[in-house]
Every structure is written in structure tokens, then in C-alpha cells.
Design a protein around this motif. Structure first.
Motif, PDB file in Angstrom:
ATOM      1  N   CYS A 196     -47.612   0.859 -55.503  1.00 42.14           N
ATOM      2  CA  CYS A 196     -47.279   1.572 -56.731  1.00 42.14           C
ATOM      3  C   CYS A 196     -47.717   3.039 -56.600  1.00 42.14           C
ATOM      4  N   ALA A 197     -46.927   3.925 -57.173  1.00 46.20           N
ATOM      5  CA  ALA A 197     -47.241   5.353 -57.097  1.00 46.20           C
ATOM      6  C   ALA A 197     -46.855   6.038 -58.392  1.00 46.20           C
ATOM      7  N   ALA A 198     -47.691   6.978 -58.844  1.00 46.54           N
ATOM      8  CA  ALA A 198     -47.427   7.777 -60.036  1.00 46.54           C
ATOM      9  C   ALA A 198     -48.100   9.128 -59.842  1.00 46.54           C
ATOM     10  N   GLY A 199     -47.308  10.130 -59.541  1.00 45.52           N
ATOM     11  CA  GLY A 199     -47.876  11.439 -59.253  1.00 45.52           C
ATOM     12  C   GLY A 199     -48.740  11.392 -58.008  1.00 45.52           C
ATOM     13  N   GLU A 200     -49.982  11.810 -58.131  1.00 44.26           N
ATOM     14  CA  GLU A 200     -50.899  11.788 -56.986  1.00 44.26           C
ATOM     15  C   GLU A 200     -51.547  10.424 -56.791  1.00 44.26           C
ATOM     16  N   LEU A 201     -51.344   9.529 -57.758  1.00 45.54           N
ATOM     17  CA  LEU A 201     -51.945   8.193 -57.665  1.00 45.54           C
ATOM     18  C   LEU A 201     -51.078   7.305 -56.792  1.00 45.54           C
ATOM     19  N   VAL A 202     -51.676   6.682 -55.785  1.00 49.32           N
ATOM     20  CA  VAL A 202     -50.942   5.789 -54.903  1.00 49.32           C
ATOM     21  C   VAL A 202     -51.785   4.545 -54.653  1.00 49.32           C
ATOM     22  N   GLY A 203     -51.145   3.391 -54.709  1.00 48.02           N
ATOM     23  CA  GLY A 203     -51.872   2.131 -54.559  1.00 48.02           C
ATOM     24  C   GLY A 203     -51.975   1.659 -53.124  1.00 48.02           C
ATOM     25  N   ASP A 204     -52.467   2.531 -52.244  1.00 48.82           N
ATOM     26  CA  ASP A 204     -52.613   2.177 -50.833  1.00 48.82           C
ATOM     27  C   ASP A 204     -53.757   2.998 -50.263  1.00 48.82           C
ATOM     28  N   THR A 205     -54.849   2.337 -49.908  1.00 45.66           N
ATOM     29  CA  THR A 205     -56.008   3.066 -49.379  1.00 45.66           C
ATOM     30  C   THR A 205     -55.696   3.779 -48.078  1.00 45.66           C
ATOM     31  N   ARG A 206     -54.708   3.269 -47.334  1.00 47.29           N
ATOM     32  CA  ARG A 206     -54.343   3.917 -46.065  1.00 47.29           C
ATOM     33  C   ARG A 206     -53.631   5.242 -46.301  1.00 47.29           C
ATOM     34  N   ARG A 207     -53.161   5.446 -47.524  1.00 44.27           N
ATOM     35  CA  ARG A 207     -52.471   6.687 -47.878  1.00 44.27           C
ATOM     36  C   ARG A 207     -53.309   7.547 -48.834  1.00 44.27           C
ATOM     37  N   GLY A 208     -54.607   7.274 -48.860  1.00 39.97           N
ATOM     38  CA  GLY A 208     -55.503   8.081 -49.677  1.00 39.97           C
ATOM     39  C   GLY A 208     -55.804   7.509 -51.037  1.00 39.97           C
ATOM     40  N   GLY A 209     -55.263   6.369 -51.372  1.00 38.03           N
ATOM     41  CA  GLY A 209     -55.537   5.751 -52.656  1.00 38.03           C
ATOM     42  C   GLY A 209     -56.935   5.177 -52.717  1.00 38.03           C
ATOM     43  N   SER A 210     -57.455   5.022 -53.933  1.00 41.00           N
ATOM     44  CA  SER A 210     -58.804   4.484 -54.103  1.00 41.00           C
ATOM     45  C   SER A 210     -58.842   2.967 -53.983  1.00 41.00           C
ATOM     46  N   CYS A 211     -57.683   2.316 -54.140  1.00 45.56           N
ATOM     47  CA  CYS A 211     -57.583   0.858 -54.008  1.00 45.56           C
ATOM     48  C   CYS A 211     -56.132   0.497 -53.720  1.00 45.56           C
ATOM     49  N   ASN A 212     -55.924  -0.763 -53.409  1.00 45.01           N
ATOM     50  CA  ASN A 212     -54.577  -1.250 -53.137  1.00 45.01           C
ATOM     51  C   ASN A 212     -54.019  -1.966 -54.363  1.00 45.01           C
ATOM     52  N   PHE A 213     -52.865  -1.535 -54.840  1.00 45.05           N
ATOM     53  CA  PHE A 213     -52.152  -2.294 -55.863  1.00 45.05           C
ATOM     54  C   PHE A 213     -50.656  -2.075 -55.657  1.00 45.05           C
ATOM     55  N   GLU A 214     -49.952  -3.198 -55.608  1.00 41.58           N
ATOM     56  CA  GLU A 214     -48.564  -3.177 -55.173  1.00 41.58           C
ATOM     57  C   GLU A 214     -47.650  -3.880 -56.173  1.00 41.58           C
ATOM     58  N   GLN A 215     -46.400  -3.545 -56.089  1.00 42.61           N
ATOM     59  CA  GLN A 215     -45.360  -4.256 -56.840  1.00 42.61           C
ATOM     60  C   GLN A 215     -44.712  -5.271 -55.920  1.00 42.61           C
ATOM     61  N   TYR A 216     -44.659  -6.522 -56.357  1.00 46.92           N
ATOM     62  CA  TYR A 216     -44.084  -7.594 -55.550  1.00 46.92           C
ATOM     63  C   TYR A 216     -42.721  -7.987 -56.113  1.00 46.92           C
ATOM     64  N   THR A 217     -41.780  -8.173 -55.219  1.00 46.80           N
ATOM     65  CA  THR A 217     -40.441  -8.617 -55.602  1.00 46.80           C
ATOM     66  C   THR A 217     -40.122  -9.883 -54.815  1.00 46.80           C
ATOM     67  N   LEU A 218     -39.801 -10.965 -55.513  1.00 44.06           N
ATOM     68  CA  LEU A 218     -39.506 -12.220 -54.834  1.00 44.06           C
ATOM     69  C   LEU A 218     -38.608 -13.088 -55.702  1.00 44.06           C
ATOM     70  N   ILE A 219     -37.971 -14.052 -55.051  1.00 42.44           N
ATOM     71  CA  ILE A 219     -37.194 -15.083 -55.732  1.00 42.44           C
ATOM     72  C   ILE A 219     -37.867 -16.408 -55.394  1.00 42.44           C
ATOM     73  N   PRO A 220     -38.671 -16.960 -56.311  1.00 44.51           N
ATOM     74  CA  PRO A 220     -39.452 -18.152 -55.980  1.00 44.51           C
ATOM     75  C   PRO A 220     -38.625 -19.292 -55.384  1.00 44.51           C
ATOM     76  N   HIS A 221     -37.413 -19.512 -55.903  1.00 50.62           N
ATOM     77  CA  HIS A 221     -36.598 -20.630 -55.427  1.00 50.62           C
ATOM     78  C   HIS A 221     -36.146 -20.469 -53.970  1.00 50.62           C
ATOM     79  N   CYS A 222     -36.199 -19.274 -53.433  1.00 52.68           N
ATOM     80  CA  CYS A 222     -35.586 -19.023 -52.125  1.00 52.68           C
ATOM     81  C   CYS A 222     -36.526 -18.418 -51.084  1.00 52.68           C
ATOM     82  N   ASN A 223     -37.647 -17.832 -51.510  1.00 47.42           N
ATOM     83  CA  ASN A 223     -38.465 -17.052 -50.585  1.00 47.42           C
ATOM     84  C   ASN A 223     -39.678 -17.773 -50.009  1.00 47.42           C
ATOM     85  N   GLY A 224     -39.979 -18.964 -50.471  1.00 44.03           N
ATOM     86  CA  GLY A 224     -41.159 -19.628 -49.934  1.00 44.03           C
ATOM     87  C   GLY A 224     -41.494 -20.879 -50.720  1.00 44.03           C
ATOM     88  N   THR A 225     -42.675 -21.418 -50.491  1.00 44.64           N
ATOM     89  CA  THR A 225     -43.112 -22.627 -51.188  1.00 44.64           C
ATOM     90  C   THR A 225     -43.118 -22.390 -52.694  1.00 44.64           C
TER      91      THR A 225
END
Length: 271
Positions: free
Chosen positions: A46-75
Motif C-alpha cells: 500500500c502507498a499514499a504519498g511518501e507512505l509506503v508499506g514495504d520496509t525494503r522501500r523505506g517504509g516503517s512496516c509492511n502492509f499490503e493489499q491482497y487480491t485473491l479468488i478463494p474458490h480458485c487460488n488455493g485451499t
């Protein structure tokens, strides 16, 4: 700490510190199973202005948006709301925290060698999970409310297989599904993407048999099995032998007909 689990058949012991996870880990943006050729499950920081949810990109913590289709993508675990107009939630339907489960291995039969039925024409190159195969596998005398069906061969490709019209997995015959219901199975877990043929003209006849929904209907009736669930796209390692286990079927608290899930088995010993 050893725990005790009692049923009307007897008493069992299990070690809660030794779970057997039979879900397929969902690797976002990585190798994963897929049915019907839908978009794979992905994640993005997730990103908003200077805020980025990836510590590898300078963010203070990791927080991501997940996209999936439960019926088709896994258990995943689904409820009768999968095939009804009424939008039932798996969170409301699944009320059994623990169940006695029978784990069996079956060898799907070539369609040309089986004499069982399905709602659409069976193709000569199909492989079927038949009533005969299920009957042979249910050789354990203990009562159970859940059933895990592992298909043979059981290679690790199941965790990344792409299932489509060129790679149609085995599926249950209508005879097999009716037998499973008649045996009182409330929670069915399988290592295939659907208990029905992947392309069956949208009939989902085995789903309807399992939940007791009339053919072609999207309405529940007085005999609909609201508390019953189907879990698809599991993987049971070869070193987990057939037999009776304790099942802890874990889901995300989604208010939807299906949720990614983590079924966990515990080995039992008679007390």
C-alpha cells in the motif's frame, strides 16, 4: 500437553503441539494452484504519498493489499451459500471447531472402466472418484463426521497445478457423492479444485447433492444441510497415513460463501 477427545464411540488422546497442516500455502505473486484460468492471487504494498508499506522501500512496516479468488487460488472452505440466492456466510455455517475425521486415499478410475453416473456426459478420458472406490476406502469401523479424500497419484504438483479444459482433474460421480451424504459426512475435504467436473455446464450436481439443493434450484429447503462444508485444494503428504484423526478446520472470518482455510489434523491414539 496430551489432550483427550471423547466421542460416543470412545476416548482418544492427541498432542496439540504436533499439528498436521493439510492446506496449500498461498504464495502471493508466486507459484500457486489455479482453477479455470482466473487471475492469480497477488499482493502489492500500500502507498499514499511518501507512505509506503514495504520496509525494503523505506517504509516503517509492511502492509499490503491482497487480491485473491478463494474458490480458485488455493485451499478454501465453502458453504451452501456457494449455490444459493441467499448469501449465506461460511462463518455462520461452520460451527464445528473440532471434528472426528477419516482420512482415506482413493485411486480415481478411468471413465471407460467405471459404471457410474454424472449429470453431464462423462468423457472417455475423464478420471472418476467412484462410489466403489469410496466404499473400499471406508474400511474403518469408527464413526466420523468429516472425510478427507486424497487422490493417488499424490505428487507435489498439486500445490501449483493449473486446472483448465486441457488439464481436467478427477471428480466425484453422483453415486459417490450420494453415498458420502448417506454415510453422514458433514465436512468433506478434497485435494482437487472441485467435487464436480470442472466444466459441467454450471450444474454443480455434486455440490447440490452434498447440500441437498434440488437440481437447477438456487433455493434452500427444509432438508438443506446448512452446517455442512466442502474444502477443496488441500494437499495431504504421503507420510500421513490413512486413518482416523482429529480435525480443526480453520477459516478467516469472512462474511462470504467461501474463505481461504487451514485444515489441521491431529493424530489420535485410543485411550
Amino acid at each position: 500437553m496430551i489432550q483427550t477427545f471423547r466421542t460416543h464411540d470412545g476416548s482418544y488422546e492427541f498432542d496439540p503441539s504436533k499439528p498436521i497442516d493439510i492446506s496449500i500455502p498461498l504464495q502471493f505473486n508466486g507459484p500457486q494452484p489455479n482453477a479455470y484460468g482466473v487471475a492469480p492471487a497477488t499482493s502489492v504494498a500500500c502507498a499514499a504519498g511518501e507512505l509506503v508499506g514495504d520496509t525494503r522501500r523505506g517504509g516503517s512496516c509492511n502492509f499490503e493489499q491482497y487480491t485473491l479468488i478463494p474458490h480458485c487460488n488455493g485451499t478454501h472452505t465453502e458453504c451452501v451459500g456457494h449455490i444459493t440466492h441467499e448469501r449465506l456466510s461460511i462463518r455462520d455455517c461452520l460451527q464445528d471447531a473440532l471434528s472426528l475425521v477419516l482420512m482415506v486415499t482413493v485411486i480415481p478410475e478411468k471413465a471407460t472402466e467405471a459404471n457410474e453416473t454424472y449429470s453431464v456426459p462423462i468423457r472417455a478420458d475423464d478420471f472418476l472418484i467412484t462410489r466403489n472406490a469410496i466404499e473400499r476406502a471406508l474400511r474403518f469401523p469408527t464413526s466420523f463426521s468429516a472425510l478427507v479424500v486424497r487422490t493417488d497419484p499424490n505428487d507435489l504438483a498439486k500445490s501449483v497445478n493449473k486446472y483448465d479444459e486441457t488439464n481436467v482433474p478427477p471428480y466425484f460421480t453422483n453415486d459417490a457423492m450420494q453415498y458420502i451424504v448417506d454415510r453422514g459426512v458433514k465436512h468433506l475435504l478434497v485435494d482437487i479444485p472441485s467435487v464436480d467436473r470442472l466444466y459441467d455446464e454450471g450444474r454443480l450436481s455434486n455440490h447440490r447433492i452434498f447440500w441437498n439443493i434440488e437440481e437447477g434450484s438456487f433455493e434452500m429447503n427444509t432438508n438443506t444441510r446448512r452446517g455442512a462444508t466442502i474444502t477443496e485444494l488441500i494437499y495431504v503428504p504421503d507420510d500421513v497415513g490413512d486413518g482416523v484423526y482429529l480435525l480443526n478446520l480453520q477459516i478467516a472470518p469472512f462474511a462470504s460463501d467461501a474463505s481461504p482455510s487451514r485444515p489441521v489434523l491431529f493424530r489420535l491414539t485410543e485411550n
